[in-house]
Write a protein that holds these residues in place. Structure first.
Motif, PDB file in Angstrom:
ATOM      1  N   HIS A  11       0.736  -1.217   0.101  1.00  0.00           N
ATOM      2  CA  HIS A  11      -0.209  -0.628  -0.307  1.00  0.00           C
ATOM      3  C   HIS A  11       0.971   0.970  -0.089  1.00  0.00           C
ATOM      4  CE1 HIS A  11       1.262   0.940   3.944  1.00  0.00           C
ATOM      5  NE2 HIS A  11       0.768  -0.546   4.003  1.00  0.00           N
ATOM      6  N   GLY A  12       0.405   2.504  -0.695  1.00  0.00           N
ATOM      7  CA  GLY A  12       0.930   3.590  -0.455  1.00  0.00           C
ATOM      8  C   GLY A  12       1.072   4.553   0.954  1.00  0.00           C
ATOM      9  N   LYS A  13       1.338   5.630   1.179  1.00  0.00           N
ATOM     10  CA  LYS A  13       2.334   6.335   2.170  1.00  0.00           C
ATOM     11  C   LYS A  13       0.883   6.522   3.300  1.00  0.00           C
ATOM     12  CE  LYS A  13       4.656   9.582   5.299  1.00  0.00           C
ATOM     13  NZ  LYS A  13       5.489   8.103   5.685  1.00  0.00           N
ATOM     14  N   VAL A  14       0.480   6.361   4.720  1.00  0.00           N
ATOM     15  CA  VAL A  14      -0.736   6.817   5.274  1.00  0.00           C
ATOM     16  C   VAL A  14      -0.434   7.327   5.966  1.00  0.00           C
ATOM     17  CG1 VAL A  14      -1.789   5.796   7.678  1.00  0.00           C
ATOM     18  CG2 VAL A  14      -0.824   4.165   5.835  1.00  0.00           C
ATOM     19  N   GLU A  15      -1.654   8.526   6.273  1.00  0.00           N
ATOM     20  CA  GLU A  15      -2.196   9.314   6.751  1.00  0.00           C
ATOM     21  C   GLU A  15      -1.769   9.246   8.335  1.00  0.00           C
ATOM     22  OE1 GLU A  15      -2.164  13.592   7.402  1.00  0.00           O
ATOM     23  OE2 GLU A  15      -2.029  12.099   5.888  1.00  0.00           O
ATOM     24  N   ASN A  16      -0.582   9.717   9.155  1.00  0.00           N
ATOM     25  CA  ASN A  16      -0.567   9.411  10.860  1.00  0.00           C
ATOM     26  C   ASN A  16      -0.099  10.556  11.159  1.00  0.00           C
ATOM     27  OD1 ASN A  16       0.027   7.651  12.521  1.00  0.00           O
ATOM     28  ND2 ASN A  16       1.952   6.374  12.443  1.00  0.00           N
TER      29      ASN A  16
END
Length: 219
Positions: A11-16
């Motif tokens: 998956h792509g980068k996560v909002e965290n």
């Protein structure tokens, strides 16, 4: 020799923004950068003769993999419509979900929820064998079970499976070395990368592994 290929895509980068170890927690979605990464993987898939010919797309049940898979399916379906083919629909499978982790919801390095508080560091004893959660053996076994089932189901064809760093690398490491244990800091599974594993359709034996990083220049 008929062969089957499974393209494992991270998956792509996560909002965290709170820097949590989100593991299998719900509500963690792709960031703007993560969506751009997923689009890069999607464009790569749509332009590649093998990837654009996949007959099924699977993902883990988590938000970030489903969102990545959705962007990839959108690009692939444009190609399929031009060819007069039926559109792909997303299917989920819990066997390719993120690794279980006792540190979920914790932060690395600061705050009340930091890992070093409350004695959590005693769990970090061996980076090659994660004592803090699901074993590499179990991770690789469940991904391998998924793969062998799909090799039989889609004999001679290609599919995509959108998953996570630990499941993809643990399984790949097992295939390449005979054991799934590894140093987690030496994984070669970038965000939105593509690890393509080709199998003998009759025996299920791994024939080759290739790797691509279509989002490496995405910022």
């Amino acid at each position: 020799m008929p062969s089957t290929t499974i393209h494992f895509i991270r998956h792509g980068k996560v909002e965290n923004p709170d820097h949590l170890l989100y593991e299998r927690l719900p509500g963690f979605h792709l960031s703007d950068l993560g969506r751009r990464m997923a689009r890069a993987a999607a464009d790569y898939a749509a332009a590649d003769p093998q990837l654009s010919s996949v007959v099924a797309v699977y993902s883990s049940p988590l938000d970030r993999t489903r969102e990545t898979a959705g962007i990839i399916i959108g690009a692939l379906n444009k190609v399929r419509v031009e060819r007069g083919e039926q559109p792909l629909e997303l299917q989920t499978d819990s066997r390719i979900i993120e690794a279980g982790n006792e540190f979920r919801g914790k932060r690395i390095g600061y705050g009340e929820g930091a890992l070093w508080r409350n004695g959590n560091w005693h769990l970090v004893r061996n980076l090659w064998k994660p004592s803090w959660g699901e074993s590499y053996q179990h991770i690789a076994a469940r991904v391998g079970d998924f793969a062998q089932e799909k090799v039989r189901e889609y004999a001679g064809k290609q599919i995509i499976a959108v998953s996570h760093e630990s499941p993809i690398w643990s399984y790949r490491h097992l295939l390449e070395t005979g054991h799934p244990e590894h140093n987690m800091f030496l994984r070669h599974t970038a965000l939105a990368s593509v690890t393509s594993i080709t199998y003998d359709s009759e025996t299920g034996k791994m024939l080759s592994i290739s790797y691509a990083d279509p989002a490496k220049d995405v910022h």
